[in-house]
Write a protein that holds these residues in place. Structure first.
Motif: not given
Ligand code: KG4
Ligand code: ZN
Length: 354
Positions: A283, A285-286, A288
């Motif tokens: 969350k 550091y976003k 993927r």
């Protein structure tokens, strides 16, 4: 990725209690394993309840030559590769038991010098990180979250580029969280010991948990604060030791069903603690993609709970030389190796240095 020739590397791993040699070939991001010979010392150390460093070193000294021969024989019969086809020799240089590392480093130096091949020193944890590239086609997505969860280390890293672009400080500069005390694998091993199970405990707890109730015992999940990405497992060990003491008052030795329930509850606590921080880091550091590596990546419950993560194939989760060959290949692409007289001064180091 750089357009380089295929490279065949013989790699040696002796940092702890696995004596392993592999022949790995890189071509693009995927790595092929042509040979992998591993001698596990688990049975030798089991009576002591943990690894005895001097015993480990002495065993590496005896067994390593036959592992080298076996890996070369496998590569020859599987892919027609001979010693002359090798481009480089690689070896785990750090971290680990220093006496054990010295055996591998000495052998690698001797081989590289005698065969006039370059030598690639490898960080064991970078080996774990690169284990996902062995025999797997991956669709990499960045930023990725790398969790290195083994018997000696539990660290989280923010990965913004593929390994063939990592610099020598990668593990240090990318680290965003780590255990403040025991590693997760160590927590498995120490709690298994408290329950009277054998060594190493992770695989045993994994197996016995399948028969137990994970909700029977309530165990602590340390550092629940949302702004902390560190782990702590020492409180869990204390809690399990108190439960074992209580259970022993009723039954000595422990009842089988009590052990199963305690295994399942302990495993749940460790997996929960790992997932909590992984989710927070994703969350923040976003991220993927999640890459989950190290011995604990073999855990069945964790693999199902973290279904979307990228894991190494199971044989490459626990210590093995193929992962050292993988990391070496990416270092090789960047020209990070030593050759000639310079390789003779290479040394082994116990510390992870980050
Ligand atoms: O990466 P690794 O082979 O060696 C180190 O670099 O430390 O990890 C060994 C650790 C041990 O603590 C072992 O108990 C744990 O990995 N482990 C497991 C499982 N298999 C090995 N932990 C949980 N579940 C497993 N199936
Ligand atoms: Zn390891």
């Amino acid at each position: 990725m750089a357009d380089k020739e295929l490279s065949k590397i013989l790699s040696i791993e002796t940092s702890c209690d696995e004596c392993s040699v592999s022949i790995v070939e890189g071509s693009g991001p995927k790595l092929t394993v042509h040979g992998l010979a591993t001698f596990s010392q688990v049975k030798i150390h089991a009576p002591f309840g943990g690894v005895v460093p001097e015993v480990a070193s002495r065993n590496h000294l005896e067994v390593l030559p036959s592992m080298i021969k076996e890996a070369i024989d496998q590569a020859k019969s599987k892919s027609g590769i001979t010693q002359n086809d090798l481009d480089a020799i690689a070896v785990t240089q750090r971290p680990g038991l220093v006496g054990a590392l010295l055996v591998g480093v000495s052998a690698a130096k001797a081989m590289a010098y005698a065969l006039h091949k370059p030598l690639i020193p490898v960080h064991h944890l970078e080996g774990h990180a690169c284990s996902i590239f062995l025999e797997q086609d991956l669709d990499l997505k960045f930023p990725a979250l790398l969790a290195i969860v083994s018997g000696g280390h539990t660290t989280l890293h923010l990965v913004t580029s593929p390994p063939w672009e990592w610099d020598s400080e990668f593990l240090k500069t990318s680290c965003i969280g780590k255990s403040r005390d025991d590693a997760a694998g160590e927590a498995f091993d120490k709690t298994a010991k408290l329950m009277g199970l054998g060594y190493p405990g992770g695989a045993l707890i994994d197996e016995l948990s399948k028969k137990g109730n994970p909700k029977r015992f309530s165990l602590p999940r340390a550092l629940p604060q949302k702004d902390i990405l560190d782990f702590s497992f020492s409180g869990l060990k204390t809690a399990v030791s108190l439960i074992v003491k209580d259970l022993k008052k009723e039954n000595e030795p422990l009842r089988e069903s009590d052990v199963w329930d305690l295994c399942a509850s302990t495993q749940e606590a460790i997996v929960d603690a790992l997932i909590l921080k992984i989710e927070l880091a994703i969350k923040k550091y976003k991220c993927r993609q999640v890459w989950f590596v190290g011995g604990v990546a073999a855990n069945t419950r964790l693999r199902s709970a973290l279904g979307q993560a990228v894991f190494p194939l199971r044989p490459y989760s626990t210590d093995n030389a193929a992962m050292i060959g993988a990391a070496a290949y990416f270092r090789w692409l960047q020209g990070h190796y030593v050759s000639g007289e310079r390789l003779l001064t290479l040394n082994a180091h116990a510390s992870a240095q980050f």
